[in-house]
Structure formats: structure tokens, C-alpha cells
Write an enzyme that holds these catalytic residues in place. Structure first.
Site, PDB file in Angstrom:
ATOM      1  N   GLN A  45      98.450 -30.477  90.059  1.00 14.78           N
ATOM      2  CA  GLN A  45      98.413 -31.569  90.845  1.00 14.78           C
ATOM      3  C   GLN A  45      99.538 -31.395  91.953  1.00 14.78           C
ATOM      4  OE1 GLN A  45      97.260 -34.357  87.192  1.00 14.78           O
ATOM      5  NE2 GLN A  45      97.893 -35.748  88.906  1.00 14.78           N
ATOM      6  N   ARG A  51      97.211 -41.744  84.820  1.00 18.78           N
ATOM      7  CA  ARG A  51      96.472 -42.523  85.828  1.00 18.78           C
ATOM      8  C   ARG A  51      97.147 -43.894  85.874  1.00 18.78           C
ATOM      9  NH1 ARG A  51      89.964 -43.122  87.437  1.00 18.78           N
ATOM     10  NH2 ARG A  51      90.316 -43.813  89.485  1.00 18.78           N
ATOM     11  N   CYS A  52      98.702 -43.554  85.906  1.00 15.80           N
ATOM     12  CA  CYS A  52      99.623 -44.803  86.275  1.00 15.80           C
ATOM     13  C   CYS A  52     100.701 -44.169  86.856  1.00 15.80           C
ATOM     14  CB  CYS A  52      99.713 -45.616  84.842  1.00 15.80           C
ATOM     15  SG  CYS A  52     101.019 -45.332  84.007  1.00 15.80           S
ATOM     16  N   GLU A 101      95.117 -45.907  90.406  1.00 14.40           N
ATOM     17  CA  GLU A 101      95.316 -46.071  89.303  1.00 14.40           C
ATOM     18  C   GLU A 101      95.464 -47.706  88.673  1.00 14.40           C
ATOM     19  OE1 GLU A 101      98.360 -42.589  88.926  1.00 14.40           O
ATOM     20  OE2 GLU A 101      99.003 -44.581  89.491  1.00 14.40           O
TER      21      GLU A 101
END
Ligand code: CDP
Length: 788
Positions: A222, A372-373, A742
Site C-alpha cells: 500500500q 481499515r481504520c 474506513e
């Protein structure tokens, strides 16, 4: 707000179809495993069956006798080049391959290199390793007890398993507020280990080209630029300097934070390619992915909330123990070892707060990734939303009314939280009221009261979360010293088409579409005429990558700023073409015209052509710009979710009957994509609330190391989401946009957990830890004597 551009141009606010989807739908994406190079070799990894053990001997004889097996690489081989350890993103150290001992089950022990994938797997099965098991530490609380076996014996001065202590906020003010409080509530909350379980596992193809003196690595990352720098820092001494490394992130099948860290497999593949001079592919399988890659959460929290009799919240106090596994490999900004957990005062106007977090080593794989945060925000939101609900119930005040009373009010923004964050904008009551109207809150409460009379278990849960995304202002945010800006470079071609390159990397979020829409909004060039590229360190400008919903707040802002630089030059070229002064021109997307005579105008396409064919004397040719955007603040998206559950007294099963999600991410670039992000996020919040957990037995065997035990909900179990939004623009973002990727993962679990406790409160149930599985509820119901 009506879109500024026409549907043909497709700027912000248009739900244009995703430009990337035709290749995905047709199976024509290029993922790492699609990369095949001539003469490519395959790598597979021998993994430890023990959670803690000395390695007494590795015997490769039988493996090397298998046709096609070329080498067995061990820690001792890497030690010769000082490559057996590597730094983690939190400046801890992690083994590439062990020399003395293994620290968790499924840890890499050795690697087999072969001419085929099957040969490599056969080689792995034939490597004989002699282990001497050591005492295992699984529970982080026990890890910190005196006399616990010290795990990190590689650290000469380390005498215990404590990694760090971190605290934030004003302790004295907080303690005083608790002493003066009329009501306090206290709760232990465990947020278990979970795994991102993205569709594509991790892997790479490393190709060291001796002739070109260049290493190219296609990898599932990523953050390609940051990884290139880490590679150069780790292996610069053996000739892999940064200018000789090209990292390419091709299409990625989901990242969710799990593809930020550097995993040993990447490094071994690179080392194998450099040693053999051949391309080397390493792709982990599903079980390796679940058992050995970085995990999320694993926070043991004790939270306390204080309030006045009238229901005004006054203070929050939290102590947390973070289980990091055997190394702290979290991908947090360097300054914040517990990520952004200190946004835990949430949407409420609390005057005092104090947070303490301690990190502990255990015999587990590295944890602490931002699933995802935005770096521990899910943990923060879950805590404050559970505690707020607990307090509302304790005081006998409706949880919606209680929240509205305690929300930060719209006129209080920009709002400085007790823990130091400056919230940019918000209208929390607006979002909650919209959610209540959509779901029919008052009617549901009436229905619940009737059902309770009949002995039926129905609950209504609310989560009114505030996120914190867009890391980050470089004065506070860096990873390994790299400041967290992000970038966009735009080139407008002579025919008025354009290419834009970014330092971020989409993993399914639709950047090729939304970034093009930002350029379309600013420049008036149709989105279909703009090519967006990310993920190639040889071509894209340096950036810190995509995670923590930072792409729109940071790289999206860079796209707007770079576009505006282009417009500055375009204005001068237009003035030259129209024989007018630049300040006498008016601009609307895609066109400059002379004030008062709108038919005297030049389109952006005319101007682009002139930039290469007829630019003013003394001006450089071309129409290009780059922006490295350092955001002045983070953005604070928010939302209110309401969930209705019914509980089956026979099985303990929790059924989510309705779920309304109202999100606010400021100005929206593509409403369809935002809705998709919220749907996906809700599903990834629903999953840990009811299903997902990775636990370990007392000798460190992973429970949940395959999809047989690690339960992911399918479309059948997943509820039908009812979504909507409010729009409160960010005042400092050039487009008024905030991140959204998110929000739903962060906000959803608390709504579900609150609904379950709401259904059971009258039975004396005060809290249930996630995942709220049928056996957990059934046991509770049996204790209360109400199972059917
Ligand atoms: O960093 P990441 O892409 O994961 O998160 P994000 O910035 O929240 O964006 C997720 C997707 O939603 C991207 O395609 C964004 O451009 C889009 N988005 C949008 O259309 N409008 C917003 N206000 C925020 C995000």
C-alpha cells in the site's frame, strides 16, 4: 449541492462509473501473481509448528535432493549479509529468518527456492528442523508479571516483556473530575485480534537485473515509496541503493492496512533474486496469510466515564494493555505508539480525559496494524460508544437523547478536544436525527417495549462516531522519519488530455476514477480524458501511500493544488491568446473568457495546445505541475448508525434486522463510490462484531488460522444496509472533502454491540465483548434462566 460540471465532464458530485472496473470485471487486472518473467524461480517458506522454540538444527539434505529444488535459505545464510533482522515501522526489530529461536507459531524458519511452485512446496515439506520448545507466553497480562519468561532475549538489556508506556491528557484534572462526579461507570472491554483477510494474499516478484544494475519488485504494498526507502535502508550496504530499486504495486486485491508492513517473504525473495540473478516469486497461501501476517486490534481496555446527575458527561479515563506479539510492527505514526487512540473522547464535549497504554510482547505474530481504520480509531470509537451507552442506560436516559445532550455543538467548531485534537467541522446531532428519522426510532422504541412485555428480546443500538483521517500534518506525523505528506503530478498533453500520477495506491477504492474527477472539477478536462497512475516508484512522485483513509484528505488535496498551479499558467496562456490581461479573464471549469464578453473565450484544450505550439515569449513551454501537499490539519468525518437486533432465545443468535448508516465525509467526489465504501466498511464492521476472532491456546497454537475456523460472513449473513449522508465540508481541505474509506468499519461494531446490550439490559447484562457469538449469548441467557 448540485455538481459544478456537466455529466460529460464528470467532476465532483457525479456518480460516474469506475474507470478501473472494465478490466476487473473481465478478469484482465494485473495482480502480482499475474507477473511471470522468463526463468523465474519460486520461493516457499518453512514455518514453525511451535510458538516459542530454539532451533537446534536445520537439515536441508532431503529437500535439496528433490528435482528442481535449488537452495534452502536459512537465517545463518542471511546473517552473513546482516539481513537476518530488519527494522519494523515502529523502530522495533523483526526477524527475516531466525538464527537462534522462533517466537510464534507459523513464523518463517527457512525458505526453499525451486524452479516450480510445486517443487518449492515439496522442498518445504522435506526440510527437517529440530526444535527445543521453550515456555510460551500468550496472555499479555501474564507477560508483564514478574518472573514471566523474557521473550526478546536478542535485546541485551531487556529484562521483561514490557515494550512501552504511553500516556496522554491531563491526569490531575481527570482524577479531580472523577472525584467530583455524581455518577461514574467502569467497564473492561476486550477488542480481540482480527485479520484483514483481503481477497488477495501477500506476495512479490523480485527481479535483480545484473546488467541494468537494477532491482524491480512487483509487490502487494500500500506504500511503494516508503517500502523502497526501507529496502534501501536495510540493504543499501549490500549494493541495493535507492536509485537502483523500483517498487511496482500493480492491482491489489484489498489491503486494509495489512499490506503496509514489510513481511519477511518480501525480503527473502529479494535476497534470493540478488543471490541467483534470477527473478523470484513468493506468494503466500491463505493459511500463511491468516497465521503469520500482521494482525489488528488486541486491546485490553479498562474505561471509566464520569457524569453529572443531569446527564452531562464530564471526564473519561482509560487504561489499556496492547498485545503486540513478539515485535511492535504497528504502522503507526512514530510519535504515537498507540496510534490515534487518543481521539477516544469521540463526538462528546468532555472537559477532561486521560489515557494510558502499555505495550507487551507475547509469543504471537506482530500485531497492531491499522485494519481499515486510522491507527486505532476503531478501538477508540468502540470504547467511547460503549461507555456512552452504558452511562445513558445507567442514568435511565434514552441513548439518543443522551448523545444529543453531550455532542460537541456545530457552533463549537473548530473544537479542541480534551486530548488535544482540533476537530475541523461537524454536525453530530444533524446526522443522528437523520438516522432516527430514517429508521423510525420512536416507533421502534414502542415496538421494543411491547415485545419486552411478551418476553421477546429486541435491541436498538446507536453509534455516533467521529473519525480522524488524513495523516497528516508533517509537524506531528511521520513514519520512520518520513513526513506524511502526499503528492500529485499532472501533465496536460498538447491535445488537452492529461495524465496524473500519485504517491498513493488504490487497493480497490476507485482512485483512477475519483482522482480524475478532481482534475475534471478543477480543470474542466473530462474525467474520461484523464489517465491516473499510482504505484510505480520510477514514475510517480514520492508519497506515503494509501491507508488510514488518507488518500482524499492528502493526495486528493494535492490533486486540487496541482490543478490550480496549472490553471495559473493556463490563465497567462489564455490572456496571451485572447490579447487580454490575465486579471481580466473569468474562469469557469474548462474555459477562460474575457470579462463582459463571454464569447471571447479559450477552452482548456485550446490552451493546452498553445502551451506546446504558441506559448507567450519568455514563458517555458508545457502545462505541468506537481504538488507535495502537507495538510494543515486532519479531517474529521463522522456519522450516526442505528442498528436493530432480535435475539433468538433458543440459539443465542443475534439477527441484525435493520441497520441505518448516515455518514458525513464533507463534500463528496463520487456518491456511488462513497456508498460502495460505506457498504464495504459496514460489512467489515459487522464481521468482527459477530464473527471474527483469532485466539491462541495456552501453548500458542493459533485458533482461527484457516477459513474453517476464522468466520467471515458471506452475502447471506450480511444485513441489507440502509445508507444516507449529510454534508459538512472540511474548512481547510481545498475541496471541502474528508476521507470515508474506513468510517463504517470504525463506527459499525459499537452500534451492534450496543443493540445487543440494549436487548439484554433489563436482565442485568451490562456488556458483551465482540465477537458476539451465539454460544456467548446462549450462555448469558442460560445464566438468566431464559433460554428456550
Ligand atoms: O485512502 P483511501 O482511498 O482508502 O480512503 P478515502 O480517501 O476515504 O477514499 C476512498 C474512496 O472514496 C476514494 O475513491 C475516494 O476518492 C472516495 N471519496 C469520495 O468520493 N468523496 C469523499 N469525500 C471521500 C472519499
Amino acid at each position: 449541492m448540485a455538481p459544478k460540471t456537466t455529466p460529460e465532464v464528470g467532476g465532483m458530485g457525479h456518480s460516474i462509473k469506475r474507470k478501473e472496473d472494465p478490466r476487473f470485471i473481465r478478469g484482465k487486472g494485473t495482480y502480482v501473481d499475474d507477473v511471470v518473467l522468463p526463468g523465474m524461480l519460486y520461493l516457499d517458506i518453512v514455518r514453525s509448528p511451535f510458538a516459542h522454540a530454539k532451533i537446534k538444527k536445520i537439515d536441508s539434505t532431503k529437500a535439496l535432493a528433490i528435482p528442481g529444488v535449488l537452495a534452502v535459505i536459512t537465517g545463518k545464510d542471511l546473517e552473513k549479509y546482516n539481513l537476518h533482522w530488519m527494522p519494523t515501522l515502529m523502530s522495533d526489530t523483526q526477524m527475516v529468518l531466525p538464527v537462534e529461536k522462533v517466537m510464534y507459531q507459523a513464523q518463517e524458519v527457512a525458505a526453499v527456492l525451486a524452479t516450480t511452485r510445486y517443487g518449492a512446496a515439496d522442498g518445504v515439506a522435506a526440510v527437517e528442523v529440530e526444535y527445543e520448545p521453550l515456555p510460551v507466553v500468550v496472555d499479555p497480562k501474564k507477560a508483564l508479571e514478574p518472573g514471566a519468561p523474557v521473550l526478546r532475549t536478542d535485546k541485551k538489556d531487556k529484562k521483561d516483556n514490557h515494550i512501552w508506556h504511553w500516556e496522554w491528557g491531563n491526569k490531575a484534572d481527570t482524577d479531580r473530575a472523577f472525584t467530583e462526579a455524581d455518577v461514574t461507570v467502569k467497564q473492561d472491554i476486550y477488542i480481540p485480534r482480527i485479520h484483514v483477510a483481503s481477497i488477495e494474499t501477500c506476495g512479490c516478484v523480485a527481479h535483480w537485473d545484473k546488467v541494468q544494475d537494477k532491482l524491480t519488485v512487483w509487490m502487494t504494498t500500500q506504500a511503494p515509496h516508503a517500502i523502497r526507502t526501507v529496502f534501501a535502508l536495510v540493504a543499501g550496504h549490500v549494493g541495493l541503493e535507492e536509485h537502483k530499486i523500483r517498487v511496482i504495486s500493480p492491482d491489489i486485491g484489498g489491503g486494509f492496512g495489512g499490506k503496509v508492513p514489510v513481511y519477511p517473504g518480501y525480503v527473502i525473495a529479494v535476497a534470493a533474486s540478488v543471490l541467483t540473478g534470477k527473478p523470484v516469486k513468493w506468494i503466500e497461501d491463505r493459511m500463511e496469510n491468516l497465521q503469520a501476517d500482521s494482525f489488528a486490534r488486541d486491546y485490553h481496555i479498562t474505561a471509566e466515564l464520569a457524569a453529572k446527575k443531569d446527564g452531562t458527561l464530564t471526564a473519561l479515563r482509560i487504561k489499556t494493555l496492547a498485545d503486540h506479539g513478539y515485535t511492535d510492527a504497528a504502522a503507526n505514526p512514530s510519535k504515537f505508539p498507540a496510534g490515534l487512540f487518543h481521539v477516544c473522547t469521540g463526538s462528546y464535549d468532555l472537559k477532561a480525559a486521560h489515557v494510558e497504554v502499555d505495550g507487551a510482547y507475547t509469543n504471537k505474530p506482530p500485531g497492531g496494524i491499522a485494519y481499515r481504520c486510522s491507527f486505532r480509531v476503531t478501538e477508540a470509537v468502540h470504547t467511547i460508544e460503549r461507555m456512552t451507552d452504558l452511562m445513558a442506560h445507567q442514568l435511565g436516559i434514552d441513548p439518543a437523547e443522551f448523545r444529543i445532550k453531550n455532542f460537541i455543538k456545530p457552533e463549537q467548531f473548530p473544537y479542541k478536544s480534551a486530548l488535544g485534537w482540533e476537530y475541523d467541522s461537524g454536525n453530530y446531532a444533524g446526522a443522528l436525527r437523520k438516522a432516527m428519522d430514517t429508521i423510525g426510532y420512536a416507533d421502534l422504541r414502542r415496538e421494543q417495549a411491547e415485545k419486552r412485555q411478551r418476553g421477546e428480546l429486541m435491541g436498538i443500538g446507536i453509534s455516533s462516531f467521529t473519525e480522524i483521517v488524513g495523516a497528516g500534518p508533517s509537524k506531528h506525523f511521520d513514519i520512520l522519519g518520513l513526513k506524511m505528506f502526499d503528492s500529485c503530478e499532472i501533465r496536460v498533453h498538447p491535445t488537452g488530455k492529461a495524465i496524473a500520477r500519485f504517491g498513493t495506491k488504490s487497493q480497490g477504492q476507485g482512485h483512477e476514477t475519483t482522482y480524475a474527477q478532481i482534475l475534471a472539477e478543477e480543470l474542466g478536462i473530462p474525467a474520461k480524458d484523464i489517465k491516473v497512475e499510482e504505484g510505480d516508484t520510477d514514475t510517480a512522485p514520492y508519497g506515503l501511500g494509501t491507508y488510514a483513509s488518507r488518500s482524499t484528505p492528502v493526495a486528493g488535496a494535492a490533486a486540487a493544488v496541482a490543478s490550480r498551479k496549472i490553471l495559473d499558467k493556463a490563465r497567462k496562456i489564455a490572456a496571451h491568446l485572447l490579447e487580454a490581461a490575465p486579471e481580466d479573464l473569468v474562469y469557469e471549469p474548462g474555459k477562460f473568457s474575457v470579462k463582459g464578453t463571454p464569447d471571447r473565450s479559450k477552452t482548456i484544450q485550446d490552451i493546452a495546445f498553445a502551451a506546446y505550439t504558441n506559448h507567450p515569449q519568455g514563458m517555458e513551454a508545457g502545462l505541468e505541475a506537481v504538488s507535495y501537499y502537507d495538510p494543515p490539519n486532519l479531517t474529521y468525518p463522522f456519522g450516526s448508525y442505528i442498528c436493530v437486533v432480535d435475539i433468538d432465545k433458543g440459539t443465542g443468535e443475534v439477527k441484525v434486522r435493520r441497520f441505518v448508516a448516515i455518514d458525513d465525509c464533507g463534500n463528496i467526489i463520487n456518491p456511488m463510490i462513497v456508498e460502495g465504501q460505506v457498504h464495504g466498511g459496514l460489512s467489515m464492521g459487522f464481521a468482527p462484531a459477530l464473527y471474527e476472532e483469532i485466539s491462541y491456546d495456552e501453548i500458542g497454537n493459533v485458533q482461527g488460522g484457516s477459513f474453517i475456523d476464522y468466520l467471515l460472513p458471506t452475502a447471506v449473513e450480511t444485513p441489507k444496509w440502509e445508507t444516507g449522508n449529510t454534508v459538512t465540508p472540511s474548512p481547510h481541505h481545498p475541496l471541502g472533502a474528508k476521507g470515508v474509506g474506513e468510517s463504517a468499519t470504525v463506527g459499525a461494531p459499537a452500534a451492534i454491540a450496543n443493540a445487543v446490550v440494549d436487548a439484554l439490559w433489563h436482565l442485568g447484562v451490562r456488556h458483551v465483548d465482540i465477537p458476539i457469538t451465539p454460544p456467548k449469548i446462549w450462555r448469558l441467557l442460560r445464566e438468566k434462566g431464559i433460554t428456550e
